[in-house]
Design a protein around this motif. Structure first.
Motif, mmCIF file in Angstrom:
data_model
loop_
_atom_site.group_PDB
_atom_site.id
_atom_site.type_symbol
_atom_site.label_atom_id
_atom_site.label_comp_id
_atom_site.label_asym_id
_atom_site.label_seq_id
_atom_site.Cartn_x
_atom_site.Cartn_y
_atom_site.Cartn_z
ATOM 1 N N LYS A 50 0.824 -1.204 0.000
ATOM 2 C CA LYS A 50 0.000 0.000 0.000
ATOM 3 C C LYS A 50 0.865 1.265 0.000
ATOM 4 O O LYS A 50 0.575 2.241 -0.707
ATOM 5 N N TYR A 51 1.934 1.256 0.796
ATOM 6 C CA TYR A 51 2.764 2.445 0.935
ATOM 7 C C TYR A 51 4.036 2.405 0.097
ATOM 8 O O TYR A 51 4.864 3.318 0.162
ATOM 9 N N ASN A 52 4.200 1.391 -0.724
ATOM 10 C CA ASN A 52 5.434 1.223 -1.484
ATOM 11 C C ASN A 52 5.572 2.238 -2.612
ATOM 12 O O ASN A 52 6.674 2.648 -2.948
ATOM 13 N N ASN A 53 4.475 2.641 -3.192
ATOM 14 C CA ASN A 53 4.574 3.579 -4.314
ATOM 15 C C ASN A 53 4.662 5.024 -3.805
ATOM 16 O O ASN A 53 3.841 5.471 -3.028
ATOM 17 N N ILE A 54 5.675 5.706 -4.253
ATOM 18 C CA ILE A 54 5.897 7.102 -3.860
ATOM 19 C C ILE A 54 5.509 7.978 -5.050
ATOM 20 O O ILE A 54 6.022 7.808 -6.162
ATOM 21 N N GLU A 55 4.603 8.873 -4.789
ATOM 22 C CA GLU A 55 4.107 9.739 -5.862
ATOM 23 C C GLU A 55 5.004 10.972 -6.004
ATOM 24 O O GLU A 55 5.682 11.389 -5.061
ATOM 25 N N LYS A 56 4.963 11.586 -7.159
ATOM 26 C CA LYS A 56 5.827 12.715 -7.470
ATOM 27 C C LYS A 56 5.433 13.985 -6.718
ATOM 28 O O LYS A 56 6.278 14.806 -6.387
ATOM 29 N N ASN A 57 4.181 14.140 -6.434
ATOM 30 C CA ASN A 57 3.726 15.385 -5.825
ATOM 31 C C ASN A 57 3.847 15.392 -4.297
ATOM 32 O O ASN A 57 3.397 16.318 -3.646
ATOM 33 N N GLU A 58 4.463 14.375 -3.712
ATOM 34 C CA GLU A 58 4.636 14.331 -2.270
ATOM 35 C C GLU A 58 5.830 15.184 -1.850
ATOM 36 O O GLU A 58 6.795 15.336 -2.594
ATOM 37 N N THR A 59 5.767 15.652 -0.633
ATOM 38 C CA THR A 59 6.875 16.456 -0.131
ATOM 39 C C THR A 59 8.031 15.554 0.273
ATOM 40 O O THR A 59 7.884 14.347 0.424
ATOM 41 N N VAL A 60 9.187 16.160 0.447
ATOM 42 C CA VAL A 60 10.397 15.426 0.809
ATOM 43 C C VAL A 60 10.215 14.773 2.176
ATOM 44 O O VAL A 60 10.614 13.629 2.405
ATOM 45 N N ILE A 61 9.585 15.476 3.086
ATOM 46 C CA ILE A 61 9.366 14.935 4.436
ATOM 47 C C ILE A 61 8.449 13.714 4.375
ATOM 48 O O ILE A 61 8.719 12.703 5.013
ATOM 49 N N THR A 62 7.398 13.799 3.574
ATOM 50 C CA THR A 62 6.470 12.662 3.422
ATOM 51 C C THR A 62 7.196 11.464 2.816
ATOM 52 O O THR A 62 7.004 10.327 3.253
ATOM 53 N N LYS A 63 8.023 11.758 1.799
ATOM 54 C CA LYS A 63 8.782 10.668 1.168
ATOM 55 C C LYS A 63 9.730 10.020 2.173
ATOM 56 O O LYS A 63 9.865 8.801 2.227
ATOM 57 N N LYS A 64 10.390 10.839 2.984
ATOM 58 C CA LYS A 64 11.323 10.316 3.980
ATOM 59 C C LYS A 64 10.584 9.496 5.037
ATOM 60 O O LYS A 64 11.044 8.424 5.454
ATOM 61 N N ILE A 65 9.429 9.971 5.481
ATOM 62 C CA ILE A 65 8.625 9.236 6.464
ATOM 63 C C ILE A 65 8.187 7.886 5.878
ATOM 64 O O ILE A 65 8.272 6.851 6.547
ATOM 65 N N LYS A 66 7.735 7.913 4.615
ATOM 66 C CA LYS A 66 7.324 6.660 3.968
ATOM 67 C C LYS A 66 8.503 5.692 3.854
ATOM 68 O O LYS A 66 8.358 4.498 4.072
ATOM 69 N N LYS A 67 9.665 6.237 3.496
ATOM 70 C CA LYS A 67 10.853 5.382 3.358
ATOM 71 C C LYS A 67 11.224 4.747 4.700
ATOM 72 O O LYS A 67 11.510 3.545 4.771
ATOM 73 N N ASN A 68 11.197 5.534 5.765
ATOM 74 C CA ASN A 68 11.491 4.989 7.098
ATOM 75 C C ASN A 68 10.450 3.935 7.507
ATOM 76 O O ASN A 68 10.790 2.897 8.071
ATOM 77 N N TYR A 69 9.185 4.233 7.210
ATOM 78 C CA TYR A 69 8.114 3.293 7.527
ATOM 79 C C TYR A 69 8.286 1.995 6.745
ATOM 80 O O TYR A 69 8.139 0.895 7.294
ATOM 81 N N LEU A 70 8.636 2.113 5.454
ATOM 82 C CA LEU A 70 8.846 0.918 4.628
ATOM 83 C C LEU A 70 10.044 0.111 5.116
ATOM 84 O O LEU A 70 10.012 -1.125 5.088
ATOM 85 N N ASN A 71 11.106 0.804 5.557
ATOM 86 C CA ASN A 71 12.256 0.085 6.116
ATOM 87 C C ASN A 71 11.859 -0.672 7.382
ATOM 88 O O ASN A 71 12.244 -1.836 7.574
ATOM 89 N N ALA A 72 11.071 -0.013 8.228
ATOM 90 C CA ALA A 72 10.603 -0.676 9.452
ATOM 91 C C ALA A 72 9.697 -1.849 9.108
ATOM 92 O O ALA A 72 9.778 -2.926 9.730
ATOM 93 N N LEU A 73 8.843 -1.664 8.099
ATOM 94 C CA LEU A 73 7.965 -2.756 7.660
ATOM 95 C C LEU A 73 8.782 -3.926 7.118
ATOM 96 O O LEU A 73 8.460 -5.089 7.377
ATOM 97 N N THR A 74 9.824 -3.628 6.370
ATOM 98 C CA THR A 74 10.677 -4.689 5.815
ATOM 99 C C THR A 74 11.306 -5.510 6.927
ATOM 100 O O THR A 74 11.308 -6.751 6.873
#
Length: 147
Positions: A50-74
């Motif tokens: 669900k959270y794996n796809n990062i959209e272009k219009n997201e902010t850098v902070i949102t992208k970083k939060i998603k990346k950290n969340y995905l790392n934790a999920l992994t």
């Protein structure tokens, strides 16, 4: 002259049945735990997807939060996979234990069935002898009356 069947190993059979029931309960518990682990892994993987796809219009902070969340999920998914493997190994062990306990119980039950069949055959033989004896007495009495 009616006698009852008495199986000398009945206590052993009762103990083996009790151990088999206990093993069944352990197996069912292990099976439920494995199913819960599978459900947890599926939930984590769907959350990752669900959270794996990062959209272009997201902010850098949102992208970083998603990346950290995905790392934790992994990391959590890896742990869940290891847990599932452990649960599966435990389930296999419980299944083997249950199978062995069933074999033990069935072995004693087969002995009981054989002893019961021997008992029935012995009872039938005794009844047949008694009937033959009565028939012989009746025959002798009839022959004595004719003379």
């Amino acid at each position: 002259m009616e006698s009852r069947f008495n199986f000398g190993l009945q206590k052993l059979l009762d103990i083996r049945i009790e151990k088999e029931e206990e093993s069944k309960r352990t197996f069912q518990t292990a099976q439920r735990e494995k199913i819960k682990a599978e459900e947890r892994l599926t939930t984590l993987q769907s959350s990752y997807d669900k959270y794996n796809n990062i959209e272009k219009n997201e902010t850098v902070i949102t992208k970083k939060i998603k990346k950290n969340y995905l790392n934790a999920l992994t990391i959590t998914i890896d742990d869940a996979e290891k847990e599932l493997e452990n649960k599966d190994a435990h389930l296999i062990k419980c299944r083997e234990d249950l199978k062995n306990k069933q074999i033990d119980r069935k072995t004693v039950e087969i002995i009981k069935e054989k002893k019961y069949n021997e008992f029935i055959n012995e009872q039938n033989l005794m009844e047949q002898r008694q009937n033959d004896e009565f028939a012989l007495y009746a025959f002798i009495r009839k022959n004595m009356e004719r003379r």
